[in-house]
Write an enzyme that holds these catalytic residues in place. Structure first.
Site, PDB file in Angstrom:
ATOM      1  N   GLY A   1       1.817   3.706  13.157  1.00  0.00           N
ATOM      2  CA  GLY A   1       1.148   2.591  13.791  1.00  0.00           C
ATOM      3  C   GLY A   1      -0.324   2.455  13.467  1.00  0.00           C
ATOM      4  CG  LEU A  29      13.398  -7.352   2.620  1.00  0.00           C
ATOM      5  CD1 LEU A  29      13.150  -6.988   4.068  1.00  0.00           C
ATOM      6  CD2 LEU A  29      14.159  -6.239   1.915  1.00  0.00           C
ATOM      7  CG  ASP A  30       9.636  -7.197   2.010  1.00  0.00           C
ATOM      8  OD1 ASP A  30       9.212  -7.269   3.171  1.00  0.00           O
ATOM      9  OD2 ASP A  30      10.124  -6.160   1.521  1.00  0.00           O
ATOM     10  CG  ASN A  34      -1.178  -1.627   8.879  1.00  0.00           C
ATOM     11  OD1 ASN A  34      -2.110  -2.283   8.415  1.00  0.00           O
ATOM     12  ND2 ASN A  34      -0.420  -0.836   8.142  1.00  0.00           N
ATOM     13  CG  ASN A  93       6.374  -7.298   7.071  1.00  0.00           C
ATOM     14  OD1 ASN A  93       6.186  -6.321   7.810  1.00  0.00           O
ATOM     15  ND2 ASN A  93       6.903  -7.194   5.876  1.00  0.00           N
ATOM     16  NE  ARG A 148      16.779  -0.409  12.138  1.00  0.00           N
ATOM     17  CZ  ARG A 148      17.647   0.401  11.528  1.00  0.00           C
ATOM     18  NH1 ARG A 148      17.207   1.460  10.855  1.00  0.00           N
ATOM     19  NH2 ARG A 148      18.929   0.151  11.576  1.00  0.00           N
ATOM     20  CD  GLN A 177      -8.950  -2.465   0.231  1.00  0.00           C
ATOM     21  OE1 GLN A 177      -9.189  -3.598   0.631  1.00  0.00           O
ATOM     22  NE2 GLN A 177      -9.912  -1.589  -0.027  1.00  0.00           N
ATOM     23  CG  HIS A 188       5.929  -5.378   1.329  1.00  0.00           C
ATOM     24  ND1 HIS A 188       7.024  -4.647   1.748  1.00  0.00           N
ATOM     25  CD2 HIS A 188       5.915  -5.301  -0.026  1.00  0.00           C
ATOM     26  CE1 HIS A 188       7.649  -4.164   0.690  1.00  0.00           C
ATOM     27  NE2 HIS A 188       6.990  -4.542  -0.399  1.00  0.00           N
TER      28      HIS A 188
HETATM   29  C1  GAR Z   1       2.316   0.609   5.842  1.00  0.00           C
HETATM   30  O1  GAR Z   1       1.938   1.045   4.574  1.00  0.00           O
HETATM   31  C2  GAR Z   1       3.102  -0.681   5.735  1.00  0.00           C
HETATM   32  O2  GAR Z   1       2.617  -1.543   4.745  1.00  0.00           O
HETATM   33  C3  GAR Z   1       4.463  -0.183   5.393  1.00  0.00           C
HETATM   34  O3  GAR Z   1       4.645   0.963   6.179  1.00  0.00           O
HETATM   35  C4  GAR Z   1       3.366   1.556   6.450  1.00  0.00           C
HETATM   36  C5  GAR Z   1       3.226   1.684   7.946  1.00  0.00           C
HETATM   37  O4  GAR Z   1       2.067   2.395   8.294  1.00  0.00           O
HETATM   38  N1  GAR Z   1       5.446  -1.178   5.695  1.00  0.00           N
HETATM   39  C6  GAR Z   1       6.569  -1.335   5.011  1.00  0.00           C
HETATM   40  O5  GAR Z   1       6.883  -0.624   4.086  1.00  0.00           O
HETATM   41  C7  GAR Z   1       7.439  -2.475   5.498  1.00  0.00           C
HETATM   42  N2  GAR Z   1       8.601  -2.594   4.693  1.00  0.00           N
HETATM   43  P1  GAR Z   1       1.536   2.361   9.808  1.00  0.00           P
HETATM   44  O6  GAR Z   1       2.726   2.621  10.722  1.00  0.00           O
HETATM   45  O7  GAR Z   1       0.555   3.499   9.857  1.00  0.00           O
HETATM   46  O8  GAR Z   1       0.917   1.033  10.051  1.00  0.00           O
END
Ligand code: GAR
Length: 195
Positions: free
Chosen positions: A12, A144-145, A14, A107, A91, A173, A109
């Site tokens: 978490g 997706l994405d 982000n 989202n 998910r 970033q 990515h």
């Molecule tokens: C981040 O790098 C995010 O971009 C990626 O998971 C990480 C979560 O980090 N998300 C994906 O790959 C989505 N498919 P966080 O839990 O520390 O924010």
């Protein structure tokens, strides 16, 4: 004030960056952090930040994605968000769920979409010999994405980079990009932001 629910699966970081940005004259406020894993570290971080948390453990629903999503709707509808931010939420959401919140789910990515949707983005960028990597915030659609891009930040790939070293620089970033895009989105601006 726009109400924001943040969906997480893990650390978490982000989510923390988003919550910390939603202060002062920012038109958004975090009203819920929802995790599909009960032991997500991010749940403790959210509680420390004073944001209400909820858990819907996807494992209780086996392969039944719709039952899982029906359970997600409980805490989500109670929080009544204007915007849902997926922040390391691992998910896949069904088209039915996405349509219910059409145009309101974001989202982040860890690639320069449309390059490398899905998993293992850093290893794939390295294997391809790319000169740069990065992250993308996009609107979530049923595919997706691949929803409309709302922002991207780029990172140079250095000689000797590993998936881990690259991931760390991309994550830095992400923490700049996602709050900036969310603020603009909450203000009604959907033009892409390039950092
Ligand atoms: C981040 O790098 C995010 O971009 C990626 O998971 C990480 C979560 O980090 N998300 C994906 O790959 C989505 N498919 P966080 O839990 O520390 O924010």
């Amino acid at each position: 004030m726009k109400r924001v629910a943040i969906l997480i699966s893990g650390g978490g970081t982000n989510m923390v960056a988003l919550v910390q940005s939603m202060r002062g004259d920012n038109p958004a406020r975090a009203t819920l952090v929802l995790s599909n894993t009960p032991d997500a570290v991010g749940l403790d971080r959210a509680a420390t930040l004073g944001v209400p948390t909820a858990v819907v453990d996807h494992r209780a629903f086996g392969r039944d994605r719709q039952a899982f999503e029906a359970a997600l709707l409980g805490p989500l509808q109670a929080a009544n968000p204007d915007i849902i931010c997926l922040a390391g939420f691992m998910r896949i959401l069904t088209p039915g769920f996405v349509e219910r919140f059409a145009g309101r789910i974001l989202n982040i990515h860890p690639s320069l979409l449309p390059l490398y949707p899905g998993l293992d983005t850093y290893a794939r960028a390295l294997a391809a010999g790319d000169k740069e990597a990065g992250c993308t915030v996009h609107e979530v659609t049923a595919d997706l994405d691949s929803g409309p891009i709302l922002g991207q930040a780029r990172v140079a790939i250095e000689p000797g980079d590993t998936a881990d070293s690259l991931a760390a620089r991309v994550l830095y970033q992400e923490h700049r990009l996602y709050p900036a895009v969310l603020r603009r989105f909450a203000e009604g601006d959907r033009t892409p932001l390039y950092l």
